[in-house]
Design an enzyme around this catalytic site. Sequence first.
Site, mmCIF file in Angstrom:
data_model
loop_
_atom_site.group_PDB
_atom_site.id
_atom_site.type_symbol
_atom_site.label_atom_id
_atom_site.label_comp_id
_atom_site.label_asym_id
_atom_site.label_seq_id
_atom_site.Cartn_x
_atom_site.Cartn_y
_atom_site.Cartn_z
ATOM 1 N N SER A 1 -18.775 32.945 72.427
ATOM 2 C CA SER A 1 -18.446 31.985 71.780
ATOM 3 C C SER A 1 -17.800 30.717 72.633
ATOM 4 O O SER A 1 -18.590 30.054 73.590
ATOM 5 C CB SER A 1 -16.963 32.427 70.669
ATOM 6 O OG SER A 1 -16.422 31.515 69.965
ATOM 7 N N ASN B 1 -8.377 26.392 63.743
ATOM 8 C CA ASN B 1 -9.378 26.273 65.010
ATOM 9 C C ASN B 1 -10.674 25.764 64.609
ATOM 10 O O ASN B 1 -11.747 25.693 65.321
ATOM 11 C CB ASN B 1 -9.305 27.357 65.854
ATOM 12 C CG ASN B 1 -9.837 28.752 65.006
ATOM 13 O OD1 ASN B 1 -10.671 28.674 63.975
ATOM 14 N ND2 ASN B 1 -9.579 29.996 65.676
ATOM 15 N N ARG C 1 2.947 35.885 68.351
ATOM 16 C CA ARG C 1 2.133 37.138 68.164
ATOM 17 C C ARG C 1 1.352 37.328 69.553
ATOM 18 O O ARG C 1 1.141 36.575 70.358
ATOM 19 C CB ARG C 1 1.049 36.707 67.051
ATOM 20 C CG ARG C 1 0.370 35.541 67.408
ATOM 21 C CD ARG C 1 -0.827 35.055 66.290
ATOM 22 N NE ARG C 1 -1.898 35.965 66.511
ATOM 23 C CZ ARG C 1 -2.953 35.784 67.149
ATOM 24 N NH1 ARG C 1 -2.996 34.777 68.055
ATOM 25 N NH2 ARG C 1 -3.791 36.536 67.363
ATOM 26 N N SER D 1 -1.918 38.063 71.419
ATOM 27 C CA SER D 1 -3.286 37.557 71.279
ATOM 28 C C SER D 1 -4.220 38.777 71.312
ATOM 29 O O SER D 1 -3.883 39.828 71.759
ATOM 30 C CB SER D 1 -3.547 36.955 72.676
ATOM 31 O OG SER D 1 -5.184 36.818 72.620
ATOM 32 N N GLY D 2 -5.227 38.458 70.352
ATOM 33 C CA GLY D 2 -6.380 39.542 70.446
ATOM 34 C C GLY D 2 -7.457 39.494 71.183
ATOM 35 O O GLY D 2 -8.387 40.211 71.288
HETATM 36 C C1 16G Z 1 -11.543 35.092 67.637
HETATM 37 C C2 16G Z 1 -11.606 35.123 66.460
HETATM 38 C C3 16G Z 1 -10.815 33.757 65.756
HETATM 39 C C4 16G Z 1 -9.391 33.884 66.279
HETATM 40 C C5 16G Z 1 -9.364 34.124 67.671
HETATM 41 C C6 16G Z 1 -7.961 34.232 67.873
HETATM 42 C C7 16G Z 1 -13.725 35.729 64.949
HETATM 43 C C8 16G Z 1 -14.867 35.312 64.723
HETATM 44 N N1 16G Z 1 -13.076 34.932 66.040
HETATM 45 O O1 16G Z 1 -12.106 34.112 68.420
HETATM 46 O O2 16G Z 1 -10.774 33.960 64.419
HETATM 47 O O3 16G Z 1 -8.579 32.703 65.655
HETATM 48 O O4 16G Z 1 -10.028 35.069 68.050
HETATM 49 O O5 16G Z 1 -7.664 34.649 69.324
HETATM 50 O O6 16G Z 1 -13.135 36.458 64.317
HETATM 51 P P1 16G Z 1 -6.293 35.173 69.869
HETATM 52 O O7 16G Z 1 -6.004 36.519 69.265
HETATM 53 O O8 16G Z 1 -6.632 35.271 71.354
HETATM 54 O O9 16G Z 1 -5.207 34.025 69.446
HETATM 55 ZN ZN ZN Z 2 -17.429 30.858 67.999
#
Ligand code: 16G
Ligand code: ZN
Length: 554
Positions: free
Chosen positions: A68, A392, A518, A520-521
């Site tokens: 991405s 975003n 939060r 981050s994921g």
């Molecule tokens: C990923 C997710 C997006 C989310 C972002 C959060 C998909 C396709 N993409 O890019 O939706 O906003 O992670 O990132 O699900 P973070 O957890 O690092 O803030």
């Molecule tokens: Zn993307």
Amino acid sequence: MDESQIASLLKSSELFPTPQSVKLSYGTAGFRGDAKLLDSTVYRVGILSALRSLKLGSSTVGLMITASHNKVSDNGIKVADPSGGMLSQEWEPFADQIANASSPRELVSLIREFVEKEEIAIGEEKKNKSAEVWLGRDTRPSGESLLRAAEIGVSSILGSVAIDKGILTTPQLHWMVRAKNKGLKATENDYFENLFTSFRCLIDLIPNSGKDKLEVSKVIVDGANGVGGLKLEELRESLNNLDLEIRNTGRDGGVLNEGVGADFVQKEKVVPLGFGSKDVETRCASFDGDADRLVYFYIPTESSTDKVELLDGDKILSLFALFIKEQLNTLDDDDKEGTRSRLGVVQTAYANGASTDYLKQLGLDVVFAKTGVKHLHEKAAEFDIGIYFEANGHGTILFSETFISLLVAKQKDLTQGSEEHKAVSRLVAVSNLINQAVGDALSGLLLVEVILQHMGWSVQKWNELYKDLPSRQIKVEVPDRAAVVTTSEETEALKPLGIQDAINAEIKKYPRGRAFIRPSGTEDVVRVYAEASTQEAADSLANSVAQLVKSFLG
Ligand code: 16G
Ligand code: ZN
């Protein structure tokens, strides 16, 4: 699992040893990381996707190789379920387990256990039915060799077929997988044809009165030097009624996501490379690297710096909601059978407070979901028409099957040329145009463009729907981000104990203050978001909350 299947897995997995000391996690949206370390992960996700296909009666599953908006040296992999949506969350723990299995033996034993537990008919029905996986990749140089690893993974489940669909945007692959499993035409060309036919249809339905004030001014698109700009170029061949200039296609030496693209523009609020004073007041849009995010922006006249006026996912959502509501109102006036529809919008905690106020004031049902497309999508699917967007720029409009059938039936009943007939036809066209599987920058762009023409609005006029509250985002590095546990909508922290009270005490100091934290994921950090009535106040609130995170977790 019979001997030949075990032998096949053992043999192929020898080719892909796991890198030492990396802990991999499927995360918010698949595996991501340095491309050099991903061969074994991608190979293993290939196996998983073949199993997923078998589990679901040999439906087609998608595998997308992309990272991405991450830097070009990264790559990643995500699975598209047969519905075209994200991989079912129930399978994510298995993805984590196999990605981290340290030896071929361990890998095989995990697979064997899982296949038994899930009762996957592996090897048995391969005479008549086999797994099918469609592979796509973005433009990253590492994509081709990772795609080969995925193919080997798929084929190591005996009888499974991997089909390379070439370079695609993420939403294209999701769309194609969904169409294939619905028995519809599902090539890339079908995708393009679907876009321009429904776009054309919406253009033809623009009211006459609107035509006098018709805005067909130029839109300039920043392709993030990724796959989106290239695909938009292909699509442009068939589009009229759109004055489109495409920059940052990656052909002119620019680097993927470097100083360009939706993530950059949205986070930094500055002009991407290739844009400048010559573009003042012009409508511009940015895609991200795999074209599943879209934001708009313009450079204001008075701008002496490189700051932009940003129209983010929330503004796009508001424009879509307004348009859909207008059509539904026309129908509801004519509503004799009591088929009033449930229109809902889904946002995350990152949605600007001003956008939420605006949507509520429109009388819309606004619900909140956890960050990550899969969470928003799920909630939006509960409505007849559910519009979801992350700030975003990732989002789309979902129409329930039942509601579509109802619209199509109405379309047949109503008198051609009547206002009601036009409104129904617009809704049907929107449901075809906008990607039903996942957020899609290409289809999103076309819908924004046609709605602006319909309304006769400039980008500035659209921007005036509401004024964003100033906000600030900070990331804080901590020893263990998992120490932060939030409520399901991520607006409050449950752990560490006491931190939420401390955050609340800070928030109270600022008019219109709001803040949350939060984990981050996708990165090893805790994220802080704050908004308030002035930029100074938002910055200050964000900083104090970041300090709290450090002192509670540091
Ligand atoms: C990923 C997710 C997006 C989310 C972002 C959060 C998909 C396709 N993409 O890019 O939706 O906003 O992670 O990132 O699900 P973070 O957890 O690092 O803030
Ligand atoms: Zn993307």
